[in-house]
Design a protein around this motif. Structure first.
Motif, short mmCIF file in Angstrom:
data_model
loop_
_atom_site.label_atom_id
_atom_site.label_comp_id
_atom_site.label_asym_id
_atom_site.label_seq_id
_atom_site.Cartn_x
_atom_site.Cartn_y
_atom_site.Cartn_z
N LEU A 155 28.41 31.84 52.39
CA LEU A 155 29.67 32.48 52.79
C LEU A 155 30.61 32.62 51.61
O LEU A 155 31.28 33.64 51.45
CB LEU A 155 30.33 31.68 53.91
CG LEU A 155 31.64 32.25 54.48
CD1 LEU A 155 31.41 33.63 55.06
CD2 LEU A 155 32.23 31.32 55.53
N GLY A 156 30.67 31.59 50.74
CA GLY A 156 31.51 31.67 49.54
C GLY A 156 31.10 32.80 48.63
O GLY A 156 31.95 33.49 48.05
N LYS A 157 29.81 33.02 48.49
CA LYS A 157 29.32 34.12 47.66
C LYS A 157 29.72 35.47 48.24
O LYS A 157 30.13 36.38 47.50
CB LYS A 157 27.79 34.04 47.53
CG LYS A 157 27.30 32.84 46.73
CD LYS A 157 25.77 32.81 46.69
CE LYS A 157 25.27 31.58 45.91
NZ LYS A 157 23.78 31.51 45.90
N ARG A 158 29.62 35.62 49.55
CA ARG A 158 30.01 36.88 50.18
C ARG A 158 31.50 37.16 49.98
O ARG A 158 31.90 38.29 49.68
CB ARG A 158 29.70 36.83 51.68
CG ARG A 158 28.22 36.90 52.03
CD ARG A 158 28.02 36.70 53.53
NE ARG A 158 26.63 36.80 53.91
CZ ARG A 158 26.04 37.90 54.36
NH1 ARG A 158 26.74 39.01 54.47
NH2 ARG A 158 24.76 37.90 54.70
N ILE A 159 32.33 36.13 50.13
CA ILE A 159 33.77 36.32 49.96
C ILE A 159 34.12 36.67 48.52
O ILE A 159 34.92 37.58 48.27
CB ILE A 159 34.51 35.03 50.40
CG1 ILE A 159 34.37 34.83 51.91
CG2 ILE A 159 35.98 35.09 50.00
CD1 ILE A 159 34.92 33.52 52.42
N SER A 160 33.54 35.98 47.56
CA SER A 160 33.84 36.25 46.16
C SER A 160 33.39 37.66 45.76
O SER A 160 34.06 38.33 44.98
CB SER A 160 33.17 35.20 45.26
OG SER A 160 31.76 35.26 45.39
N GLU A 161 32.27 38.12 46.30
CA GLU A 161 31.81 39.48 46.01
C GLU A 161 32.76 40.52 46.56
O GLU A 161 33.04 41.54 45.91
CB GLU A 161 30.40 39.69 46.60
CG GLU A 161 29.31 38.95 45.84
CD GLU A 161 27.96 39.03 46.54
OE1 GLU A 161 27.89 39.69 47.61
OE2 GLU A 161 26.98 38.46 46.03
N ARG A 162 33.29 40.29 47.75
CA ARG A 162 34.26 41.23 48.32
C ARG A 162 35.55 41.27 47.52
O ARG A 162 36.20 42.32 47.42
CB ARG A 162 34.56 40.86 49.78
CG ARG A 162 33.42 41.13 50.74
CD ARG A 162 33.83 40.84 52.18
NE ARG A 162 32.76 41.09 53.12
CZ ARG A 162 32.48 42.28 53.65
NH1 ARG A 162 33.22 43.33 53.31
NH2 ARG A 162 31.51 42.43 54.51
N LEU A 163 35.94 40.15 46.95
CA LEU A 163 37.17 40.08 46.16
C LEU A 163 36.97 40.53 44.72
O LEU A 163 37.94 40.73 43.98
CB LEU A 163 37.73 38.66 46.18
CG LEU A 163 38.29 38.17 47.53
CD1 LEU A 163 38.61 36.69 47.47
CD2 LEU A 163 39.54 38.96 47.90
N GLY A 164 35.71 40.65 44.30
CA GLY A 164 35.43 41.07 42.94
C GLY A 164 35.69 39.99 41.91
O GLY A 164 36.02 40.29 40.76
N VAL A 165 35.55 38.73 42.31
CA VAL A 165 35.72 37.62 41.37
C VAL A 165 34.48 36.74 41.43
O VAL A 165 33.73 36.75 42.41
CB VAL A 165 36.98 36.78 41.70
CG1 VAL A 165 38.24 37.62 41.59
CG2 VAL A 165 36.87 36.16 43.09
N GLU A 166 34.28 35.98 40.36
CA GLU A 166 33.15 35.06 40.34
C GLU A 166 33.56 33.71 40.93
O GLU A 166 34.72 33.31 40.84
CB GLU A 166 32.66 34.86 38.90
CG GLU A 166 32.04 36.10 38.27
CD GLU A 166 31.47 35.81 36.90
OE1 GLU A 166 31.57 34.65 36.44
OE2 GLU A 166 30.93 36.74 36.28
N LEU A 167 32.59 33.05 41.53
CA LEU A 167 32.87 31.71 42.03
C LEU A 167 33.20 30.77 40.88
O LEU A 167 32.61 30.87 39.80
CB LEU A 167 31.66 31.17 42.80
CG LEU A 167 31.44 31.72 44.22
CD1 LEU A 167 30.13 31.18 44.79
CD2 LEU A 167 32.60 31.37 45.13
N GLY A 168 34.16 29.87 41.10
CA GLY A 168 34.52 28.90 40.08
C GLY A 168 33.37 27.94 39.80
O GLY A 168 32.51 27.68 40.65
#
Length: 357
Positions: free
Chosen positions: A22-35
């Motif tokens: 789920l974190g990967k999906r959210i970060s992709e939608r926001l256009g940022v990389e996971l910390g």
């Protein structure tokens, strides 16, 4: 494409790979990389967190989905939030789509209100804001002394009904107990469908003794404590035989609730609806915990389909039971993160949401 201002960091607090999806999906939608962060269990089962980038002066969002080991899930989030706090993050927002221990939000006999304890621990660890979804009881928001945004999954579930259930106009929305009638009524009114309520099923643990510590004992003694304190006894409840209030004959029955965990009550409701003439039965809920043998019971039952969101990872259960379908809610979570980070109003995400939704 980056849809946010600078200074945004998104962490996932799960040590289990399936829970990070789920974190990967959210970060992709926001256009940022996971910390960059390491969350793992040491050999003695202690949780250790190592943040591998600077968060000083930044808006940190910690995404945590509940895994099978719910207590480890809580500790992972608390330790990561506290690590961000001691690393001088400007704000720390928890993104907890399913709030654990949410069913333990009322006093039962000599138990405790565990939801209040979890809320206090999160605030003490350093959370400054919480994003969650479809709390089991909306009053849980009052356990926090920080802002809480309780998002709704109903728009996504309603869309699924309209697009994926053939002939949904011939459906009726069903509440498997009077306690879930308000949620069912909300679905029925939005879809312009009929409503049915199942009443008289065996009393479950959710409704058992929620009126305090159940003390002193209800057995009446022969001698009162004081002549003026001869209290009358409360007449015990007796559940009537199972009845269905509403017509389901020749219709598609759609049972709606917020959580599917132990599916025994859903299976029993499906059998009752089948006996009353429903020719297809679906179950829809926000949180699909589906613990223990739930997939097998669903597969062997009269239920034709179970639709849940991805607030909780359940890929293994889907492999065991093809009837289980998933609705992605990462879109609304990513939009909530973007609006909070950019200082925009959240009212757009709550448009047309009523008190009973």
């Amino acid at each position: 494409m980056d849809h946010t201002k600078g200074g945004l960091v998104i962490f996932t607090a799960n040590s289990h790979p399936a829970s990070r999806e789920l974190g990967k999906r959210i970060s992709e939608r926001l256009g940022v990389e996971l910390g960059k962060v390491q969350v793992y269990q040491e050999t003695n089962r202690e949780t250790r967190v190592q943040i591998q980038e600077s968060v000083r002066g930044k808006d940190v969002f910690v995404i945590q989905t509940v895994s099978k080991d719910v207590n480890t899930t809580i500790m992972e989030m608390l330790i990561l939030v506290y690590a961000c706090r001691t690393s001088c993050a400007r704000s720390i927002t928890g993104v907890l789509p399913y709030f654990p221990y949410s069913k333990q939000c009322k006093m039962r006999k000599r138990g405790s209100i565990v939801s209040k304890l979890i809320a206090s621990m999160m605030c003490k660890a350093g959370l400054t804001h919480l994003i969650t979804m479809d709390l089991h009881q909306k009053e849980i928001q009052g356990f926090f002394n920080i802002p809480v945004d309780n998002l709704r999954a109903s728009p996504f579930l309603l869309q699924y009904i309209q697009e994926e259930i053939p002939d949904y106009r011939n459906a009726v929305i069903v509440a498997k107990s009077p306690a879930s009638a308000k949620r069912a009524q909300s679905f029925a009114e939005r879809l312009r469908l009929g409503l049915a309520v199942i009443h008289g099923e065996a009393q479950d643990a959710e409704s058992d003794q929620v009126d305090g510590r159940h003390s002193p004992p209800t057995v009446k003694t022969t001698r009162a404590i004081h002549p003026s304190m001869d209290m009358p006894l409360l007449i015990p409840k007796e559940k009537p035989p199972i009845t269905v209030v509403g017509d389901v004959g020749g219709r598609i029955a759609i049972i709606v609730d917020d959580i599917i965990d132990d599916v025994g009550s859903f299976v029993a409701a499906a059998e009752t609806l089948k006996e009353r003439g429903a020719y297809k039965i679906y179950v829809m809920a926000t949180h699909g915990i589906l613990s223990s043998d739930a997939p097998r019971f669903i597969e062997e039952s009269a239920i034709d389909g179970v639709v849940v969101t991805n607030t909780i990872p359940h890929e293994l259960q889907k492999l065991q039971c093809p009837k289980i379908k998933t609705v992605d809610i990462s879109m609304i979570l990513s939009e909530a993160i973007r609006r909070i980070h950019n200082g925009e109003s959240m009212s757009y995400l709550f448009r047309n949401i009523g008190v009973d939704d």
